[in-house]
Motif scaffolding. Sequence first.
Motif, PDB file in Angstrom:
ATOM      1  N   ASP B  57       2.943   2.791   1.372  1.00 23.02           N
ATOM      2  CA  ASP B  57       2.038   3.388   2.352  1.00 23.02           C
ATOM      3  C   ASP B  57       0.988   4.170   1.592  1.00 23.02           C
ATOM      4  N   GLN B  58      -0.266   3.999   1.978  1.00 18.01           N
ATOM      5  CA  GLN B  58      -1.312   4.791   1.338  1.00 18.01           C
ATOM      6  C   GLN B  58      -1.917   5.749   2.360  1.00 18.01           C
ATOM      7  N   ILE B  60      -5.435   8.270   2.782  1.00 21.94           N
ATOM      8  CA  ILE B  60      -6.778   8.419   2.216  1.00 21.94           C
ATOM      9  C   ILE B  60      -7.484   9.614   2.866  1.00 21.94           C
ATOM     10  N   ASN B 145      -1.183   6.382  -2.971  1.00 23.60           N
ATOM     11  CA  ASN B 145      -0.394   5.219  -2.577  1.00 23.60           C
ATOM     12  C   ASN B 145       0.999   5.349  -3.186  1.00 23.60           C
TER      13      ASN B 145
END
Lengths: 322, 322
Positions: B57-58, B60, B145
């Motif tokens: 899972d990222q 941002i 990430n």
Amino acid sequence: MEQSFLAYLRGRTRSLPSVAVGIGDDAAVLDFPINGQPTAVANEPGSGVLQQVACTDQIIDGVDFCSESQPLASIGYKSIAINLSDIAAMGATPTAALVTLALPAHNATEIAGEVYEGILEACGQFGVAIAGGDLSTYDGPLSINVTLLGTVTDPWLRSGAKEGDAIFVTGSLGGSLAGRHLRPIPRIELATRLRQIATVNAAIDISDGFSLDLDRMLAASRVGAELDIENIPISEAAQEMSQTSGRTPLEHAWSDGEDFELIFTVGESDAIKLEQLSADELTTAITRVGTVVGRTGLWKRVPGSKLQRVFPQGYVHGETDE
Amino acid sequence: MEQSFLAYLRGRTRSLPSVAVGIGDDAAVLDFPINGQPTAVANEPGSGVLQQVACTDQIIDGVDFCSESQPLASIGYKSIAINLSDIAAMGATPTAALVTLALPAHNATEIAGEVYEGILEACGQFGVAIAGGDLSTYDGPLSINVTLLGTVTDPWLRSGAKEGDAIFVTGSLGGSLAGRHLRPIPRIELATRLRQIATVNAAIDISDGFSLDLDRMLAASRVGAELDIENIPISEAAQEMSQTSGRTPLEHAWSDGEDFELIFTVGESDAIKLEQLSADELTTAITRVGTVVGRTGLWKRVPGSKLQRVFPQGYVHGETDE
């Protein structure tokens, strides 16, 4: 920044559960649990126990590639291939990838589709499953992050080089940026073949430059090398590039990044065995380029049999080229 | 974009080697190799064989968090916690993380250090090793990430819900964005505890909204649910938020994202057993919110014992909120 930050991290992660081989090699090595429980003592390299490897690498538009001049499918291919190169450098077999894309909001679906063409091609070619991933759109450049999993028995570490070992390198070096860097051939097949023939003591893949990555491997092993500089295999691309770059072909081979070839060391008897095999028998050409010595640093023999120190050069992350 | 692209990907990856559970659940499930060889036939869920889970899972800056108003250490913590939540939703035990940061060039080292404070805290708390990672600086927002690895026997899948199952949810729902979302408590301990007591047939974690993630789990199981809407546990934060948001507390609980609680289903006899245990005995409170039915969709009972269809709402990636 990267090297000093990794040193800091290695210190800070000491209080956490450990893995057999952590931050600092081409890939991490983890023990498979026994009967559902983590093994109480991490298996040492050389234990003959099947272990897992995992590595991760991100590439970002404007830093590691240029989407305006390079096909997106090639960039996708490369994102898998550079991780496969790390897996090969551990002497491991790849199994599955997790792929994360950060996509510019404009044309996100189209970009993702083209990038995945190359990702699927590389995965198909090397028998890698796509186990999962994540997709985001954002106000930033295309970024591709791949985590690759694999399995290995007795992984090849950077720290295993022994005095007296012969040093080999695969393929030919330099000038990768002329085009080869987009479709590097990760040396997975060679790694598999080598394991059948020889005992590899240490290995690393060339991502930042032959001399720089060789120096890293030797430093991890607390040894040095006496190099036969004239034997370093120079690529045609390095020859061509040299005509306009103002640097010699050897300088390109010495310091250019992104070759994604392997440097590895084996004992003398294995070295002799390997030199008798053709490139076809090995799946790719390999060249003996020197000998591991106890004295640290890189050394070349000059007329009169004296040794002269030579210095690693290449791409240092977060700094300008040396 | 995400859902349709994942459907395309599932199709395209059919020619690649497969994993036991691939794209589309909270985490992938991979078979451990036997004697160094991949198992010829993927182990089916329920086989009692130890398997590996992996998820990624990222998050941002500007999309999933806001570095100007949120502490970087909390954001680091969250990057691990949301992946732990996926691991918990599989009923699995986390082992190791690979962490990749894309850092704005300005203050990169300082940012990385602060983010890692939270990462190390979360890893320490849940016994996770940091196996590796990557760091880049670039002209873009902070992006984190995480790939998390773990182990599981008989993973809980989204597709396992059975007609007649009781549906439970952990904790209380809604209003996470008031603060809880930065320090979510991944339900790892509860998952471990549940495995000792009951047979969980299906599970999912709430990342995009209770009703939306419930609907996804039920759709994967090809069933529906009859909900006791009045039993849905509403958080204090949802109550507070409702005072200014123009939405009812229930609406917040129904559709707010980032709760990172678990929804799971068990057979009736297990349901009765679970309802007799205190929150302390279970490690956290759980609430029965409905029953799995054969008819697809979400339904609520209205006066006169009629059923009325209700519709899932929440955060749909790549689209505006429904």
